[in-house]
Design a protein around this motif. Structure first.
Motif, PDB file in Angstrom:
ATOM      1  N   GLY A 174      17.994 -32.749 -41.116  1.00  0.00           N
ATOM      2  CA  GLY A 174      18.208 -33.207 -39.739  1.00  0.00           C
ATOM      3  C   GLY A 174      19.040 -34.479 -39.681  1.00  0.00           C
ATOM      4  N   LEU A 175      18.884 -35.369 -40.659  1.00  0.00           N
ATOM      5  CA  LEU A 175      19.695 -36.590 -40.702  1.00  0.00           C
ATOM      6  C   LEU A 175      21.088 -36.317 -41.274  1.00  0.00           C
ATOM      7  CD1 LEU A 175      16.928 -39.027 -41.931  1.00  0.00           C
ATOM      8  CD2 LEU A 175      18.145 -39.169 -39.746  1.00  0.00           C
ATOM      9  N   GLY A 176      21.219 -35.254 -42.045  1.00  0.00           N
ATOM     10  CA  GLY A 176      22.524 -34.899 -42.592  1.00  0.00           C
ATOM     11  C   GLY A 176      23.465 -34.317 -41.552  1.00  0.00           C
ATOM     12  N   ILE A 177      22.918 -33.672 -40.548  1.00  0.00           N
ATOM     13  CA  ILE A 177      23.753 -33.067 -39.503  1.00  0.00           C
ATOM     14  C   ILE A 177      24.536 -34.123 -38.735  1.00  0.00           C
ATOM     15  CG2 ILE A 177      23.705 -31.739 -37.343  1.00  0.00           C
ATOM     16  CD1 ILE A 177      21.392 -30.110 -38.641  1.00  0.00           C
ATOM     17  N   PRO A 178      23.903 -35.205 -38.225  1.00  0.00           N
ATOM     18  CA  PRO A 178      24.711 -36.220 -37.544  1.00  0.00           C
ATOM     19  C   PRO A 178      25.674 -36.931 -38.491  1.00  0.00           C
ATOM     20  CG  PRO A 178      22.359 -36.674 -37.257  1.00  0.00           C
ATOM     21  CD  PRO A 178      22.487 -35.453 -38.093  1.00  0.00           C
ATOM     22  N   LEU A 179      25.328 -36.993 -39.785  1.00  0.00           N
ATOM     23  CA  LEU A 179      26.252 -37.579 -40.754  1.00  0.00           C
ATOM     24  C   LEU A 179      27.559 -36.800 -40.759  1.00  0.00           C
ATOM     25  CD1 LEU A 179      27.078 -39.286 -43.266  1.00  0.00           C
ATOM     26  CD2 LEU A 179      25.932 -37.552 -44.640  1.00  0.00           C
ATOM     27  N   VAL A 180      27.477 -35.489 -40.778  1.00  0.00           N
ATOM     28  CA  VAL A 180      28.678 -34.653 -40.800  1.00  0.00           C
ATOM     29  C   VAL A 180      29.411 -34.722 -39.467  1.00  0.00           C
ATOM     30  CG1 VAL A 180      29.487 -32.274 -40.992  1.00  0.00           C
ATOM     31  CG2 VAL A 180      27.716 -33.115 -42.536  1.00  0.00           C
ATOM     32  N   ILE A 181      28.683 -34.727 -38.375  1.00  0.00           N
ATOM     33  CA  ILE A 181      29.305 -34.715 -37.050  1.00  0.00           C
ATOM     34  C   ILE A 181      29.950 -36.056 -36.710  1.00  0.00           C
ATOM     35  CG2 ILE A 181      28.830 -34.520 -34.568  1.00  0.00           C
ATOM     36  CD1 ILE A 181      26.699 -32.429 -35.305  1.00  0.00           C
ATOM     37  N   THR A 182      29.261 -37.159 -37.001  1.00  0.00           N
ATOM     38  CA  THR A 182      29.752 -38.476 -36.587  1.00  0.00           C
ATOM     39  C   THR A 182      30.424 -39.262 -37.696  1.00  0.00           C
ATOM     40  OG1 THR A 182      27.677 -39.604 -37.123  1.00  0.00           O
ATOM     41  CG2 THR A 182      27.904 -38.686 -34.887  1.00  0.00           C
TER      42      THR A 182
END
Length: 141
Positions: free
Chosen positions: A13-21
């Motif tokens: 779940g924390l990796g997803i915003p890492l990729v997006i932002t």
């Protein structure tokens, strides 16, 4: 469901915003969550899991951010393409003046013109490349 699975779900779940932002802080928090999962897998209690998550995440943020800031501020040391040709010396092959001429630059023959339209450079003389204008090197003596 075991606690270590929840920690891994949190890491994803924390990796997803890492990729997006592209905010590296999310990646550091994701690594902290993986550390919490390892702690849970080794039998650590909930307090130990949260402490490991907090310590690992905080340590990564405190260590990695200053290093990343420093590297972002530094200019790249390697130039490539036409940027690498600026400031290099070239040999005049055919008379170069404000209208044109030919030089040998980095092993290749280039069209060239003088920076100052009143200057003339004869064959065999060395000139410095000031800039590249399209496919023409702008030179001065």
């Amino acid at each position: 469901m075991d606690a270590w699975i929840w920690w891994l779900i949190a890491a994803v779940g924390l990796g997803i915003p890492l990729v997006i932002t592209a905010m590296p802080e999310f990646g550091m928090l994701a690594v902290g969550a993986v550390a919490g999962a390892v702690t849970a897998g080794l039998g650590g209690g909930m307090v130990a899991q949260v402490l490991v998550f907090a310590v690992v995440s905080t340590a990564l943020i405190l260590v990695v951010q200053p290093v990343a800031r420093r590297s972002r501020r530094q200019n790249p040391k390697l130039s490539s393409g036409i940027d690498a040709l600026r400031g290099r010396q070239a040999t005049v092959l055919e008379r170069v003046d404000g209208q044109g001429g030919r030089i040998k630059l980095a092993g290749e023959v280039w069209s060239a013109r003088a920076l100052d339209s009143g200057e003339v450079y004869e064959p065999g003389s060395l000139v410095d490349v000031v800039e590249i204008d399209g496919a023409t090197a702008v030179v001065m003596g």
